[in-house]
Design an enzyme around this catalytic site. Structure first.
Site, PDB file in Angstrom:
ATOM      1  N   ASP A  49       0.836  -1.197   0.000  1.00 54.87           N
ATOM      2  CA  ASP A  49       0.000   0.000   0.000  1.00 54.87           C
ATOM      3  C   ASP A  49       0.875   1.253   0.000  1.00 54.87           C
ATOM      4  O   ASP A  49       0.634   2.199  -0.765  1.00 54.87           O
ATOM      5  CB  ASP A  49      -0.916  -0.031   1.226  1.00 54.87           C
ATOM      6  CG  ASP A  49      -1.738   1.232   1.372  1.00 54.87           C
ATOM      7  OD1 ASP A  49      -2.739   1.372   0.648  1.00 54.87           O
ATOM      8  OD2 ASP A  49      -1.379   2.085   2.207  1.00 54.87           O
ATOM      9  N   GLU A 121      -1.870  -5.311  -3.818  1.00 51.29           N
ATOM     10  CA  GLU A 121      -0.929  -4.549  -2.996  1.00 51.29           C
ATOM     11  C   GLU A 121       0.119  -5.463  -2.367  1.00 51.29           C
ATOM     12  O   GLU A 121       1.294  -5.089  -2.260  1.00 51.29           O
ATOM     13  CB  GLU A 121      -1.682  -3.774  -1.918  1.00 51.29           C
ATOM     14  CG  GLU A 121      -2.484  -2.607  -2.481  1.00 51.29           C
ATOM     15  CD  GLU A 121      -3.114  -1.758  -1.407  1.00 51.29           C
ATOM     16  OE1 GLU A 121      -3.132  -0.522  -1.578  1.00 51.29           O
ATOM     17  OE2 GLU A 121      -3.605  -2.319  -0.401  1.00 51.29           O
TER      18      GLU A 121
END
Length: 228
Positions: A49, A121
């Site tokens: 992320d 991610e």
């Protein structure tokens, strides 16, 4: 888990194979295989992320020199939001490589947006640890950043609405969009749009669709207004 098919599918060979396995391991699978002492992908997702946000921020900063901070923030948010990440993962067919628990698999986990977004991610986090930030950028330059030039995130940059709000501050002003030119063959047209405010040309823009051309015309008008 034999990760060779996944590596071949992605065209990427990992040095640390365990990282790639972990990136595609959901917590439901770990819970059903406790004796194996596996790790799920949540920590890699956390890292990925941050890596993705930095990569997107850098790309926007370097490739949109006239874009204000507020607009870059909106566009970045549209790129890194769950629906976008889910779409990236679907296009890469991540779902078929996920390790899921039986219950999660039976209830459609391979198509679940949150699971796919997290896997995307997590994969970026694994790629960063295995091969570094530059290789993450190379991957995004192939699979994500080209979408910015095709209008995939135009909903985040609704310049027509912004221009409409400005015009509404001056109640008597009328705004109109006109397609003033169409270029190219039918299967590959380019449209030229003009935005007119109070019968005066205020901006012009081109695009592969009429809507895209109008958005760019509105942006051109806003740029002129902001610079005047």
């Amino acid at each position: 888990m034999d990760i060779r098919p996944l590596e071949e599918h992605l065209g990427i060979s990992f040095q640390q194979k365990a990282l790639l396995k972990e990136a595609f391991t959901h917590s439901s699978y770990v819970n059903e295989h406790r004796k194996q002492r596996l790790s799920d992908n949540e920590r890699l997702e956390f890292l990925g992320d941050a890596v993705l946000e930095l990569a997107v921020s850098q790309y926007l900063y370097r490739n949109n020199k006239d874009m204000p901070e507020g607009e870059m923030t909106k566009l970045r948010a549209a790129i890194v939001c769950e629906p976008s990440l889910k779409n990236f993962a679907e296009e890469l067919e991540f779902g078929k490589f996920l390790r899921l628990g039986k219950g999660e698999q039976q209830t459609g986990g391979r198509e679940r947006p949150a699971i796919l977004a997290d896997a995307f991610e997590a994969f970026l986090g694994a790629l960063y640890l295995d091969q570094g930030f530059d290789n993450v950028l190379d991957f995004l330059n192939i699979h994500v950043f080209p979408k910015l030039t095709t209008g995939a995130f135009s909903h985040a940059m609704d310049y027509k609405s912004q221009l409409q709000e400005f015009v509404q501050q001056h109640k008597d002003q009328k705004i109109e969009y006109r397609i003033i030119e169409e270029k190219g063959p039918s299967h590959n047209k380019e449209f030229v749009a003009e935005v007119v405010i109070q019968e005066k040309a205020a901006g012009i823009g081109t695009g592969r669709t009429k809507k895209e051309a109008e958005q760019r015309a509105a942006k051109n008008a806003l740029d002129s207004i902001n610079n005047s």
